[in-house]
Enzyme design. Structure first.
Site, PDB file in Angstrom:
ATOM      1  N   HIS A 246     105.115 -30.643  45.584  1.00  0.00           N
ATOM      2  CA  HIS A 246     105.185 -29.888  44.375  1.00  0.00           C
ATOM      3  C   HIS A 246     104.123 -28.635  44.533  1.00  0.00           C
ATOM      4  O   HIS A 246     102.967 -28.830  45.178  1.00  0.00           O
ATOM      5  CB  HIS A 246     104.590 -30.722  43.389  1.00  0.00           C
ATOM      6  CG  HIS A 246     105.495 -31.767  42.722  1.00  0.00           C
ATOM      7  ND1 HIS A 246     105.380 -32.677  41.949  1.00  0.00           N
ATOM      8  CD2 HIS A 246     106.848 -31.755  43.142  1.00  0.00           C
ATOM      9  CE1 HIS A 246     106.493 -33.295  41.575  1.00  0.00           C
ATOM     10  NE2 HIS A 246     107.316 -32.965  42.406  1.00  0.00           N
TER      11      HIS A 246
ATOM     12  N   GLY B 195     106.328 -28.972  39.686  1.00  0.00           N
ATOM     13  CA  GLY B 195     104.956 -29.018  40.102  1.00  0.00           C
ATOM     14  C   GLY B 195     104.159 -28.126  38.965  1.00  0.00           C
ATOM     15  O   GLY B 195     103.209 -28.321  38.510  1.00  0.00           O
TER      16      GLY B 195
ATOM     17  N   ASP C  51     113.353 -29.227  43.560  1.00  0.00           N
ATOM     18  CA  ASP C  51     112.643 -28.046  43.738  1.00  0.00           C
ATOM     19  C   ASP C  51     112.814 -27.133  42.597  1.00  0.00           C
ATOM     20  O   ASP C  51     112.902 -25.889  42.673  1.00  0.00           O
ATOM     21  CB  ASP C  51     113.029 -27.379  44.970  1.00  0.00           C
ATOM     22  CG  ASP C  51     112.924 -28.236  46.425  1.00  0.00           C
ATOM     23  OD1 ASP C  51     111.988 -28.782  46.542  1.00  0.00           O
ATOM     24  OD2 ASP C  51     114.002 -28.351  47.017  1.00  0.00           O
TER      25      ASP C  51
ATOM     26  N   LYS D 254     111.878 -20.029  36.760  1.00  0.00           N
ATOM     27  CA  LYS D 254     112.496 -18.921  37.792  1.00  0.00           C
ATOM     28  C   LYS D 254     113.390 -17.808  37.009  1.00  0.00           C
ATOM     29  O   LYS D 254     114.272 -17.510  37.686  1.00  0.00           O
ATOM     30  CB  LYS D 254     112.912 -19.637  38.938  1.00  0.00           C
ATOM     31  CG  LYS D 254     111.866 -20.048  40.043  1.00  0.00           C
ATOM     32  CD  LYS D 254     112.258 -20.045  41.316  1.00  0.00           C
ATOM     33  CE  LYS D 254     111.117 -19.970  42.245  1.00  0.00           C
ATOM     34  NZ  LYS D 254     111.490 -19.864  43.481  1.00  0.00           N
TER      35      LYS D 254
ATOM     36  N   GLY E 246     109.450 -26.266  55.003  1.00  0.00           N
ATOM     37  CA  GLY E 246     109.624 -24.782  55.421  1.00  0.00           C
ATOM     38  C   GLY E 246     110.945 -24.514  55.382  1.00  0.00           C
ATOM     39  O   GLY E 246     111.535 -23.252  55.909  1.00  0.00           O
TER      40      GLY E 246
ATOM     41  N   VAL F  37     108.335 -17.742  33.904  1.00  0.00           N
ATOM     42  CA  VAL F  37     108.983 -16.331  34.387  1.00  0.00           C
ATOM     43  C   VAL F  37     107.926 -15.928  35.574  1.00  0.00           C
ATOM     44  O   VAL F  37     107.857 -14.688  36.005  1.00  0.00           O
ATOM     45  CB  VAL F  37     108.922 -15.280  33.347  1.00  0.00           C
ATOM     46  CG1 VAL F  37     109.969 -15.554  32.573  1.00  0.00           C
ATOM     47  CG2 VAL F  37     107.474 -15.228  32.715  1.00  0.00           C
TER      48      VAL F  37
HETATM   49  P1  GDP Z   1     108.921 -28.611  42.773  1.00  0.00           P
HETATM   50  O1  GDP Z   1     109.113 -29.758  43.813  1.00  0.00           O
HETATM   51  O2  GDP Z   1     110.001 -28.920  41.590  1.00  0.00           O
HETATM   52  O3  GDP Z   1     107.555 -28.530  42.038  1.00  0.00           O
HETATM   53  O4  GDP Z   1     109.320 -27.462  43.329  1.00  0.00           O
HETATM   54  P2  GDP Z   1     108.480 -26.524  44.537  1.00  0.00           P
HETATM   55  O5  GDP Z   1     107.317 -26.448  44.062  1.00  0.00           O
HETATM   56  O6  GDP Z   1     109.114 -27.060  45.701  1.00  0.00           O
HETATM   57  O7  GDP Z   1     109.261 -25.134  44.294  1.00  0.00           O
HETATM   58  C1  GDP Z   1     108.945 -24.387  43.064  1.00  0.00           C
HETATM   59  C2  GDP Z   1     108.693 -22.980  43.661  1.00  0.00           C
HETATM   60  O8  GDP Z   1     108.976 -21.947  42.840  1.00  0.00           O
HETATM   61  C3  GDP Z   1     107.253 -23.115  43.932  1.00  0.00           C
HETATM   62  O9  GDP Z   1     106.621 -22.152  45.063  1.00  0.00           O
HETATM   63  C4  GDP Z   1     106.650 -22.476  42.682  1.00  0.00           C
HETATM   64  O10 GDP Z   1     105.419 -21.872  42.920  1.00  0.00           O
HETATM   65  C5  GDP Z   1     107.553 -21.459  42.202  1.00  0.00           C
HETATM   66  N1  GDP Z   1     108.031 -21.143  40.796  1.00  0.00           N
HETATM   67  C6  GDP Z   1     107.755 -22.277  39.741  1.00  0.00           C
HETATM   68  N2  GDP Z   1     108.396 -21.768  38.656  1.00  0.00           N
HETATM   69  C7  GDP Z   1     108.420 -20.380  39.018  1.00  0.00           C
HETATM   70  C8  GDP Z   1     109.003 -19.226  38.327  1.00  0.00           C
HETATM   71  O11 GDP Z   1     109.075 -19.314  36.980  1.00  0.00           O
HETATM   72  N3  GDP Z   1     108.930 -18.065  38.802  1.00  0.00           N
HETATM   73  C9  GDP Z   1     108.887 -17.861  40.301  1.00  0.00           C
HETATM   74  N4  GDP Z   1     108.743 -16.590  40.792  1.00  0.00           N
HETATM   75  N5  GDP Z   1     108.387 -18.810  40.914  1.00  0.00           N
HETATM   76  C10 GDP Z   1     108.152 -19.964  40.438  1.00  0.00           C
END
Ligand code: GDP
Length: 424
Positions: A41, A17, A13, A332, A303, A414
């Protein structure tokens, strides 16, 4: 042109994605090389917000060929639901290809997984209950069915029935559970329709990829979950049943190792973990709750609220050794904007002694994280589009991670949107 593997550097996570969606705009081929419908993702782009479980994130690029690779396990119900969802939102899926050697994941597997989890009582593995471990176990036991077999219904149907019967026996004899019984006929009928619908997508993906690299195409290898969930190197048994590491990409996509030109780690600016297992920097407190809400840290597939922790340098150094990152993306960073101080775990102590290795799970539960405290930046970063537009403390934080990973940060994120990202 790069052949780039994108790998989660932490507990999953990390925001892969989003990063893959971004890089996939330039890619000719995007390949999922391991896992199944267990991880989601999340992608936010001009088409809206999507949670993709099986289909590669390159599906939004009208030029890219998207491959679900040999190392994956495919739940047909999930795949068809995902294809329908994409079609209903006008995303063309004609350029999807499925390796004929990928394995089928049948509905009995999730039931088996649920029974196995229930039988563990307090010692649950925190499975997503998508049937992933029974699918890989069946593959290793040589009981599995390869996707290509779906193209010959006459031969496939008896094999499917045999497999469902074998699973029923396990459900009854091993777990005293309910067999699929009458559901079996419904599954066979559903699969008959799927066979017809999915056959055009299924084929030999090795020749596609070998043509891609001999023709110098841009290939993106999309890893699922993170390093700490790797079957061999992660926090066993709280791991996934495949290898997210780039080595897994070689086997799972069908790429000779020397062809991979770049390994891009994805690092969240703090740590999160879904499900059970050791998580040394966990903050089960106000700070953790704050970051969970600000960062919307709830599982894309289940969830479930994610566990939250500070950045963990020993875990990052471990990931760097295993993956050989040539570059990385930080995601993030904006989630930390409101913190007056930020802690970073710079080392572990075990039985009072500093250690410089990643211990086994039983000892990882016992390590004491050693923290350093850094000043926060207390300014919004989500509008920044260059490194120099970030507050100095945020720039320093990125540099700190570069030191842990011995690799340069090439992308900084960001915000969840595609635009909220810049090249460093
Ligand atoms: P993955 O499985 O590695 O793709 O991660 P997930 O999709 O489960 O979780 C990443 C979450 O963080 C998603 O809801 C993205 O939209 C969100 N996200 C990704 N990059 C950023 C960021 O730089 N800032 C913020 N606030 N949210 C982000």
């Amino acid at each position: 042109m790069p052949i780039r593997a994108v790998v989660g550097a932490q507990w999953g996570d990390e925001g892969k994605g989003k990063i893959v969606d971004l890089l996939a705009q330039y890619a000719d081929y995007v390949v999922r090389y391991q896992g199944g419908a267990n991880a989601g993702h999340t992608v936010v782009n001009e088409h809206g917000k999507f949670a993709l479980h099986l289909v590669p994130c390159g599906i939004f690029n009208p030029r890219a060929v998207n491959i679900i690779g040999t190392g994956t396990v495919i739940d047909l119900d999930e795949l068809v639901t995902e294809l329908d969802m994409l079609a209903s939102r006008n995303i063309n899926t004609d350029r999807l290809r499925i390796s004929d050697r990928a394995h089928l994941s049948v509905p009995s597997y999730s039931r088996l997984e649920r029974m196995a989890e229930e039988s563990r009582g307090e010692r649950k593995h925190g499975s997503t209950l998508r049937g992933i471990s029974p699918a890989y176990a069946a593959k290793a036991l040589r009981l599995g069915i390869q996707m290509g077999e779906l193209k010959d219904w006459g031969r496939f149907e008896p094999k499917l029935r045999e497999l469902l019967t074998a699973c029923d026996e396990l459900l009854v004899k091993l777990y005293d559970g309910e067999p699929l019984a009458a559901d079996k006929e419904l599954i066979v009928e559903r699969y008959r329709a799927y066979a017809e619908r999915l056959s055009p997508y299924i084929g030999d993906t090795l020749s596609l990829l070998s043509d891609a690299y001999t023709q110098d195409k841009d290939v993106l290898l999309e890893g699922q979950l993170g390093t700490m969930r790797d079957l061999d190197w992660g926090i066993y048994p709280y791991v996934t049943s495949s290898n997210p590491l780039p080595g897994g990409a070689c086997a799972g996509a069908g790429i000779p190792p020397q062809r991979i030109t770049s390994v891009l780690g994805v690092v969240k600016a703090f740590s999160t973990c879904v499900g059970a297992g050791p998580f040394p920097t966990e903050q089960d407190n106000e700070t953790g709750r704050y970051l969970r809400e600000v960062g919307h840290e709830y599982g894309a597939t289940t969830g479930r609220p994610r566990r939250i922790g500070w950045l963990d340098a020993p875990a990052l150094r471990f990931a760097a050794k295993l993956n050989g990152f040539t570059e990385f993306a930080v995601t993030k960073l904006d989630t930390l904007d409101g913190l007056p101080t930020i802690k970073v775990c710079v080392g572990y102590k075990l039985d009072g002694q500093s250690i410089d290795y990643m211990p086994l799970t039983a000892d990882l539960y016992r390590v004491e994280p050693v923290y350093e405290e850094l000043p926060g930046w207390m300014q919004p970063t989500s509008a920044a589009r260059s490194i120099t537009a970030l507050p100095q403390a945020a720039q320093d934080y990125v540099r700190l991670i570069e030191g842990y990973l011995s690799a340069p940060a090439t992308l900084i994120s960001v915000g969840p949107e595609r635009e909220a990202t810049f090249l460093k």
